[in-house]
Design a protein around this motif. Structure first.
Motif, PDB file in Angstrom:
ATOM      1  N   GLN A 166      34.460  -3.426  33.751  1.00  0.00           N
ATOM      2  CA  GLN A 166      35.264  -3.563  34.971  1.00  0.00           C
ATOM      3  C   GLN A 166      36.731  -3.825  34.622  1.00  0.00           C
ATOM      4  N   GLU A 167      36.958  -4.662  33.604  1.00  0.00           N
ATOM      5  CA  GLU A 167      38.321  -4.982  33.167  1.00  0.00           C
ATOM      6  C   GLU A 167      39.023  -3.720  32.668  1.00  0.00           C
ATOM      7  N   GLY A 181      24.636  -8.101  28.752  1.00  0.00           N
ATOM      8  CA  GLY A 181      24.753  -7.170  29.882  1.00  0.00           C
ATOM      9  C   GLY A 181      25.887  -7.562  30.808  1.00  0.00           C
ATOM     10  N   LEU A 182      25.986  -8.876  31.109  1.00  0.00           N
ATOM     11  CA  LEU A 182      27.067  -9.356  31.979  1.00  0.00           C
ATOM     12  C   LEU A 182      28.429  -9.187  31.308  1.00  0.00           C
ATOM     13  N   SER A 183      28.470  -9.508  30.005  1.00  0.00           N
ATOM     14  CA  SER A 183      29.730  -9.369  29.265  1.00  0.00           C
ATOM     15  C   SER A 183      30.177  -7.920  29.240  1.00  0.00           C
ATOM     16  N   GLN A 186      43.102   1.885  36.059  1.00  0.00           N
ATOM     17  CA  GLN A 186      43.558   2.113  37.434  1.00  0.00           C
ATOM     18  C   GLN A 186      44.993   1.607  37.600  1.00  0.00           C
ATOM     19  N   SER A 187      45.271   0.449  36.990  1.00  0.00           N
ATOM     20  CA  SER A 187      46.610  -0.130  37.052  1.00  0.00           C
ATOM     21  C   SER A 187      47.615   0.799  36.369  1.00  0.00           C
TER      22      SER A 187
END
Length: 185
Positions: A15-16, A7-9, A22-23
């Motif tokens: 997010q990455e 889940g964290l990964s 976005q970048s």
């Protein structure tokens, strides 16, 4: 525990990915903004160029013109300024306009020099004349100034970028340049 780790990964990966997207959007917006700024600058330069006098004549016989100027300079005890460039060159046109519309400069030039606009363009590169003076445009770009004494001997080559100030030319630097190469100097 494995589920929590996955889940964290997955959240970190998500997010990455979001950050990269976005970048990319930011980069794309910057590129579009830059392209618009460049187009605006080119449009303004074209408008300015259209308004300025065009002193270069691609059809001129530069060799004959310069021979006549040397004879005239000898008689009047003046030096010769050759402003090499073309009607395609905004900085060439700006310099011509600056000299012609600045009374102080026009007076120095009129009293001390015969002035010639040596054309360099696809229609007429005046290769023979440029070769005679060491092809200074290849080294310095345009405009470039070639100073001849009253006998037609080259005594100085002046690059123009050192005379610039902002979007034009420095009165003091141009005055100093002209005053340095008068026949009386």
């Amino acid at each position: 525990m494995v589920t929590a780790f996955l889940g964290l990964s997955l959240a970190a990966f998500s997010q990455e990915l979001k950050d990269k997207l976005q970048s990319k959007e930011t980069d794309k917006a910057l590129l579009v903004k830059t392209e618009h700024a460049e187009l605006d600058a080119k449009k303004k330069a074209a408008e300015e160029k259209a308004k300025l006098p065009k002193p270069y004549d691609p059809k001129a016989d530069a060799e004959k013109d310069l021979q006549n100027l040397v004879a005239k300079a000898k008689k009047e005890k003046k030096n010769i300024v050759i402003q090499a460039g073309g009607n395609w060159c905004i900085w060439c046109l700006r310099f011509n306009q600056f000299v012609q519309t600045t009374p102080e400069l026009k007076k120095i030039v009129d009293e001390n020099y015969e002035y010639y606009h040596l054309n360099y363009s696809p229609e007429n590169k005046n290769e023979k004349i440029f070769a005679k003076y060491g092809n200074p445009g290849d080294q310095f770009g345009y405009p470039v100034f070639i100073i001849l004494d009253q006998n037609g001997k080259m005594i100085h080559v002046q690059q123009s970028d050192v005379l610039e100030e902002g979007k034009g030319y420095s009165l003091e630097k141009v005055k100093e340049f002209f005053n340095t190469w008068t026949p009386k100097s």
